[in-house]
Design a protein around this motif. Structure first.
Motif, PDB file in Angstrom:
ATOM      1  N   ALA A  97       0.765   4.198  13.963  1.00 28.10           N
ATOM      2  CA  ALA A  97      -0.195   4.818  13.043  1.00 28.10           C
ATOM      3  C   ALA A  97      -1.628   4.649  13.555  1.00 28.10           C
ATOM      4  O   ALA A  97      -2.467   5.531  13.377  1.00 28.10           O
ATOM      5  CB  ALA A  97      -0.047   4.217  11.645  1.00 28.10           C
TER       6      ALA A  97
ATOM      7  N   VAL B 287      -1.581   6.263  -2.537  1.00 30.06           N
ATOM      8  CA  VAL B 287      -0.149   5.977  -2.704  1.00 30.06           C
ATOM      9  C   VAL B 287       0.540   6.081  -1.345  1.00 30.06           C
ATOM     10  O   VAL B 287       0.273   6.998  -0.571  1.00 30.06           O
ATOM     11  CB  VAL B 287       0.506   6.954  -3.707  1.00 30.06           C
ATOM     12  CG1 VAL B 287       1.933   6.501  -4.010  1.00 30.06           C
ATOM     13  CG2 VAL B 287      -0.311   7.054  -4.988  1.00 30.06           C
TER      14      VAL B 287
ATOM     15  N   GLY C 113       8.610  10.960  -3.489  1.00 28.42           N
ATOM     16  CA  GLY C 113       7.652  11.600  -4.385  1.00 28.42           C
ATOM     17  C   GLY C 113       8.333  12.602  -5.292  1.00 28.42           C
ATOM     18  O   GLY C 113       8.691  12.304  -6.419  1.00 28.42           O
TER      19      GLY C 113
HETATM   20  C1  LIG Z   1       4.646   7.492   7.456  1.00 26.36           C
HETATM   21  S1  LIG Z   1       4.172   6.129   6.436  1.00 26.36           S
HETATM   22  C2  LIG Z   1       2.472   6.506   6.114  1.00 26.36           C
HETATM   23  C3  LIG Z   1       1.671   5.285   5.787  1.00 26.36           C
HETATM   24  C4  LIG Z   1       0.166   5.491   5.720  1.00 26.36           C
HETATM   25  N1  LIG Z   1      -0.212   6.321   4.600  1.00 26.36           N
HETATM   26  C5  LIG Z   1      -0.335   6.083   7.003  1.00 26.36           C
HETATM   27  O1  LIG Z   1      -0.896   7.177   6.998  1.00 26.36           O
HETATM   28  O2  LIG Z   1      -0.130   5.459   8.040  1.00 26.36           O
HETATM   29  C6  LIG Z   1       4.954   6.511   4.878  1.00 26.36           C
HETATM   30  C7  LIG Z   1       4.632   5.488   3.812  1.00 26.36           C
HETATM   31  O3  LIG Z   1       5.137   5.920   2.546  1.00 26.36           O
HETATM   32  C8  LIG Z   1       5.684   4.809   1.892  1.00 26.36           C
HETATM   33  N2  LIG Z   1       6.675   5.288   0.922  1.00 26.36           N
HETATM   34  C9  LIG Z   1       7.938   5.685   1.167  1.00 26.36           C
HETATM   35  N3  LIG Z   1       8.542   6.040   0.006  1.00 26.36           N
HETATM   36  C10 LIG Z   1       7.632   5.865  -0.965  1.00 26.36           C
HETATM   37  C11 LIG Z   1       7.664   6.047  -2.379  1.00 26.36           C
HETATM   38  N4  LIG Z   1       8.744   6.513  -3.005  1.00 26.36           N
HETATM   39  N5  LIG Z   1       6.548   5.761  -3.072  1.00 26.36           N
HETATM   40  C12 LIG Z   1       5.427   5.335  -2.442  1.00 26.36           C
HETATM   41  N6  LIG Z   1       5.348   5.141  -1.110  1.00 26.36           N
HETATM   42  C13 LIG Z   1       6.433   5.405  -0.384  1.00 26.36           C
HETATM   43  C14 LIG Z   1       6.282   3.976   3.000  1.00 26.36           C
HETATM   44  O4  LIG Z   1       6.526   2.647   2.598  1.00 26.36           O
HETATM   45  C15 LIG Z   1       5.230   4.119   4.080  1.00 26.36           C
HETATM   46  O5  LIG Z   1       4.231   3.158   3.957  1.00 26.36           O
END
Ligand SMILES: C[S@@+](CC[C@H](N)C(=O)[O-])C[C@H]1O[C@@H](n2cnc3c(N)ncnc32)[C@H](O)[C@@H]1O
Length: 261
Positions: free
Chosen positions: A65, A88, A165
């Motif tokens: 990331a 989120v 989501g």
């Molecule tokens: C690809 S990562 C992106 C993280 C960060 N926003 C970034 O841009 O690096 C996806 C993120 O979504 C979170 N995630 C997955 N399912 C989720 C849910 N149902 N509710 C909230 N967050 C969630 C994961 O734990 C992870 O941190």
């Protein structure tokens, strides 16, 4: 709405890093969302492999990331001097650390405990611990009160799938945003789905590259996350790799909705 190319999914390399036994790492709330049948196998399910990555190798995810920087236009587009921001799916803070320059108080919601730890360390090291709170939670059950944020934002995390989501998650983000507040989905997929729900699309032009820490790291991370590009990245011998070489759409866009006042 223009449609960016669908991102290339990592192939067997990421899926093979973990086994079905690893799903034991999930909390009950995580297992309910990510392995609803109770017996998921990351070898067959790349989404499950990503969730295991966040929990078993958070530093590896953080290195990826960190290299995949957001287009500066995305950050500049966000409102300045915002009172309350809720993010989120904050992960290890790729967006969160940028938000510290746009908002006075930030709540970063992230389900994976190991990523929350990485993010808390970064927030503290940057001297923002007094105004950035990092808490557990899921899109579909946000631990935040109604109308409690001027801006609700997510980056590379929201999809229409219920576990990431879905309808309930979008409704939750809109519940938390105040009247006339803003909901922003950065690096969105499923643009038609979002457009049908009133979201408008913005994309920022220009060449974009992934900035790895070194040519060695470029080859190492490509072997896991962009295996089809690994040979070309090795041949180039550079820490900077254009997104076209990786075959994924760059983090240059967002979808947003201003709620009724
Ligand atoms: C690809 S990562 C992106 C993280 C960060 N926003 C970034 O841009 O690096 C996806 C993120 O979504 C979170 N995630 C997955 N399912 C989720 C849910 N149902 N509710 C909230 N967050 C969630 C994961 O734990 C992870 O941190």
């Amino acid at each position: 709405m223009p449609r960016p190319e669908a991102p290339a999914q990592p192939g067997p390399e990421l899926r093979r890093r973990y086994t079905a036994a690893d799903v034991g790492v999930f909390t009950p709330g995580e297992a309910r969302r990510f392995v609803p049948g109770g017996n998921g196998d990351p070898h067959d399910d790349v989404d499950l492999a990503w969730e295991l990555l966040y929990r078993l190798e958070p530093e590896l995810y953080d290195r990826l990331a960190t290299a995949e920087r957001l287009h500066p236009g995305v950050i500049s587009w966000l409102p300045r001097d915002v009172g309350r921001i809720a993010e989120v799916g904050a992960g290890s803070g790729r967006l969160t650390m940028e938000l510290t320059g746009r908002g006075r108080r930030i709540v970063a919601v992230e389900p994976a405990l190991p990523l929350r730890r990485v993010l808390r360390q970064k927030v503290a090291a940057a001297g923002h611990a007094d105004r950035v709170e990092v808490i557990p939670g899921f899109f579909d059950e946000l631990p935040l009160t109604d109308d409690s944020a001027d801006l609700v934002v997510t980056c590379s995390a929201f999809t229409p799938a219920p576990e990431h989501g879905g309808e309930a998650g979008l409704a939750e983000m809109e519940r938390v945003a105040r009247p006339a507040g803003l909901v922003v989905i950065i690096w969105p997929n499923h643009l038609d789905w979002l457009a049908a729900r009133g979201y408008r699309y913005v994309s920022f032009p220009g060449p974009m590259s992934v900035h790895f820490g070194s040519p060695h790291e470029a080859v190492e991370l490509a072997g896991i996350f962009y295996p089809r590009a690994a040979a070309e990245i090795r041949r180039r011998g550079s820490a900077e790799v254009p997104f076209e070489v990786l075959g994924i759409n760059p983090p240059r866009d967002l979808a947003f909705r201003v709620l009724p006042g």
